[in-house]
Design a protein around this motif. Structure first.
Motif, PDB file in Angstrom:
ATOM      1  N   ALA A   1       0.833  -1.186   0.000  1.00  0.00           N
ATOM      2  CA  ALA A   1       0.000   0.000   0.000  1.00  0.00           C
ATOM      3  C   ALA A   1       0.884   1.260   0.000  1.00  0.00           C
ATOM      4  CB  ALA A   1      -0.912  -0.008   1.212  1.00  0.00           C
ATOM      5  N   TYR A   2       1.977   1.237   0.778  1.00  0.00           N
ATOM      6  CA  TYR A   2       2.872   2.397   0.817  1.00  0.00           C
ATOM      7  C   TYR A   2       3.534   2.636  -0.543  1.00  0.00           C
ATOM      8  CZ  TYR A   2       2.514   2.555   5.890  1.00  0.00           C
ATOM      9  OH  TYR A   2       2.056   2.667   7.169  1.00  0.00           O
ATOM     10  N   LEU A   3       3.902   1.541  -1.215  1.00  0.00           N
ATOM     11  CA  LEU A   3       4.535   1.696  -2.522  1.00  0.00           C
ATOM     12  C   LEU A   3       3.567   2.278  -3.554  1.00  0.00           C
ATOM     13  CD1 LEU A   3       6.727  -1.531  -2.826  1.00  0.00           C
ATOM     14  CD2 LEU A   3       7.500   0.820  -2.612  1.00  0.00           C
ATOM     15  N   VAL A   4       2.315   1.900  -3.483  1.00  0.00           N
ATOM     16  CA  VAL A   4       1.316   2.431  -4.412  1.00  0.00           C
ATOM     17  C   VAL A   4       1.142   3.927  -4.168  1.00  0.00           C
ATOM     18  CG1 VAL A   4      -1.117   2.369  -5.062  1.00  0.00           C
ATOM     19  CG2 VAL A   4       0.129   0.225  -4.716  1.00  0.00           C
TER      20      VAL A   4
ATOM     21  N   PHE B   1       3.251   5.960  -2.677  1.00  0.00           N
ATOM     22  CA  PHE B   1       4.502   6.622  -3.025  1.00  0.00           C
ATOM     23  C   PHE B   1       4.607   6.848  -4.524  1.00  0.00           C
ATOM     24  CE2 PHE B   1       8.813   6.176  -4.666  1.00  0.00           C
ATOM     25  CZ  PHE B   1       9.426   7.279  -4.073  1.00  0.00           C
ATOM     26  N   HIS B   2       4.333   5.827  -5.323  1.00  0.00           N
ATOM     27  CA  HIS B   2       4.475   5.952  -6.770  1.00  0.00           C
ATOM     28  C   HIS B   2       3.435   6.905  -7.371  1.00  0.00           C
ATOM     29  CE1 HIS B   2       7.177   2.485  -6.382  1.00  0.00           C
ATOM     30  NE2 HIS B   2       7.753   3.048  -7.443  1.00  0.00           N
ATOM     31  N   ILE B   3       2.249   6.930  -6.826  1.00  0.00           N
ATOM     32  CA  ILE B   3       1.245   7.890  -7.297  1.00  0.00           C
ATOM     33  C   ILE B   3       1.721   9.308  -7.015  1.00  0.00           C
ATOM     34  CG2 ILE B   3      -1.084   8.781  -6.883  1.00  0.00           C
ATOM     35  CD1 ILE B   3      -1.969   5.865  -6.488  1.00  0.00           C
ATOM     36  N   LEU B   4       2.183   9.565  -5.804  1.00  0.00           N
ATOM     37  CA  LEU B   4       2.683  10.898  -5.457  1.00  0.00           C
ATOM     38  C   LEU B   4       3.932  11.256  -6.262  1.00  0.00           C
ATOM     39  CD1 LEU B   4       2.171  10.895  -1.595  1.00  0.00           C
ATOM     40  CD2 LEU B   4       0.828  12.092  -3.328  1.00  0.00           C
TER      41      LEU B   4
END
Length: 71
Positions: free
Chosen positions: A1-4, A6-9
């Protein structure tokens, strides 16, 4: 969830950075420029407080409108 998240931001950051760096600047319209008479009046005045007053008078004539939180 954090990677998703992070990548969106990260993608949003890169996109806005790209837009701000590679978008050409735009000149303000003629209605925002000082008239020749106002500019001469401003430049001929030596006292800073009078210059501020002249700028405040010019700013009141600009076509800029503000709205409060209630509309």
């Amino acid at each position: 969830a954090y990677l998703v998240v992070f990548h969106i931001l990260f993608v949003l950051f890169v996109w806005t950075y790209w837009k701000s760096v590679f978008t050409l600047p735009v000149q303000p319209g003629k209605k925002y420029h000082m008239s020749c008479a106002d500019q001469e009046r401003y430049e001929s005045e030596e006292r800073p407080e009078v210059q501020r007053q002249i700028l405040a008078e010019i700013a009141r004539k600009l076509p800029v409108y503000t709205r409060t939180g209630s509309g």
